[in-house]
Design an enzyme around this catalytic site. Structure first.
Site, mmCIF file in Angstrom:
data_model
loop_
_atom_site.group_PDB
_atom_site.id
_atom_site.type_symbol
_atom_site.label_atom_id
_atom_site.label_comp_id
_atom_site.label_asym_id
_atom_site.label_seq_id
_atom_site.Cartn_x
_atom_site.Cartn_y
_atom_site.Cartn_z
ATOM 1 N N ASP A 9 -4.831 -5.851 4.733
ATOM 2 C CA ASP A 9 -5.293 -4.806 5.656
ATOM 3 C C ASP A 9 -5.808 -5.455 6.947
ATOM 4 O OD1 ASP A 9 -7.781 -2.123 5.288
ATOM 5 O OD2 ASP A 9 -6.644 -2.835 7.012
ATOM 6 N N ASN A 23 0.633 4.988 19.679
ATOM 7 C CA ASN A 23 1.657 5.809 20.337
ATOM 8 C C ASN A 23 1.324 5.870 21.816
ATOM 9 O OD1 ASN A 23 -0.256 8.061 20.754
ATOM 10 N ND2 ASN A 23 -0.103 8.228 18.533
ATOM 11 N N GLY A 31 -0.589 5.639 9.618
ATOM 12 C CA GLY A 31 -0.335 4.201 9.444
ATOM 13 C C GLY A 31 -1.489 3.313 9.871
ATOM 14 N N ASP A 33 -2.528 2.721 12.800
ATOM 15 C CA ASP A 33 -3.323 3.379 13.847
ATOM 16 C C ASP A 33 -4.492 4.139 13.208
ATOM 17 O OD1 ASP A 33 -2.224 5.526 16.649
ATOM 18 O OD2 ASP A 33 -3.974 4.250 16.376
ATOM 19 N N THR A 121 7.776 -0.698 12.346
ATOM 20 C CA THR A 121 8.539 -0.681 11.071
ATOM 21 C C THR A 121 8.069 0.409 10.125
ATOM 22 O OG1 THR A 121 7.074 -2.244 9.909
ATOM 23 C CG2 THR A 121 8.872 -3.177 11.238
ATOM 24 N N GLY A 122 7.127 1.217 10.550
ATOM 25 C CA GLY A 122 6.682 2.329 9.694
ATOM 26 C C GLY A 122 7.238 3.644 10.199
ATOM 27 N N VAL A 123 6.386 4.449 10.759
ATOM 28 C CA VAL A 123 6.783 5.775 11.279
ATOM 29 C C VAL A 123 7.936 5.675 12.269
ATOM 30 C CG1 VAL A 123 5.950 7.681 12.761
ATOM 31 C CG2 VAL A 123 4.498 6.781 10.940
#
Ligand code: APR
Length: 169
Positions: A9, A23, A31, A33, A121-123
């Protein structure tokens, strides 16, 4: 410049600065953020709001710096990765720029150790293998007399495996 790879983490790291995958509106989200704002507290969002009011947010590929609030890191950089749209929309260049601009911002603020999540690489759906190559190549290309340590923080096993293979080449 020492490169380190850890699985865990990013909000727990005692480095000079951690990087958030934000964003363009700097509005917070899910995520990493969400994890960062939750762990760091409301003063981070206060500064993000001021930046938004001052300059309208942060375009993809660029980076801004704020307080780290109650995070263990001294400062917090927010960078905005590209949304993956198939690979023909400048995604690679924008992702590369996220790492370079974050490193430049850390350097200009005299920050010697920096930790990155696996941006986009997530959302945002950037394929993990390609994103790992972009990230590692960008960091390896950056020469600095200030930054002495870069930590790649993977949150999932797939990213950790990809980074581990790529860094051991
Ligand atoms: N520490 C480290 N990495 C994390 C953590 C954490 N606490 N939480 C999530 N991650 C990882 C994810 O597993 C992923 O590998 O961060 C990487 C980036 O994924 P996202 O956080 O979804 O970021 P991204 O793909 O760049 O999308 C950004 O998502 O949360 C919203 O507001 C954000 O709109 C923005 C978009």
């Amino acid at each position: 410049m020492e490169l380190q790879l850890i699985k865990g983490d990013i909000t727990k790291l005692y480095v000079d600065v951690i990087v958030n995958a934000a964003n363009s509106g700097l509005m917070g989200g899910g995520g990493v953020d969400e994890a960062i704002h939750r762990a760091g507290g409301p003063e981070i969002m206060d500064e993000c709001r001021s930046i938004r009011e001052r300059q309208g947010g942060c375009p993809a590929g660029e980076a801004v710096i704020t307080t780290s609030g109650s995070l263990p890191a001294k400062k917090l950089i927010h960078t905005v990765g590209p949304v993956w749209k198939g690979g023909n929309n400048d995604e690679k260049a924008k992702l590369h720029a996220c790492y370079i601009n974050s490193l430049k911002l850390a350097e200009s603020n005299g920050l010697q150790s920096i930790a990155f999540p696996n941006i986009s690489t997530g959302v945002y759906g950037y394929p993990k293998a390609e994103a790992a190559e972009v990230a590692i190549n960008a960091v390896k290309s950056f020469k600095s007399n200030v930054i002495v340590k870069v930590v790649f923080v993977c949150f999932d096993d797939e990213n950790h495996q990809l980074y581990s293979q790529s860094l051991s080449k």
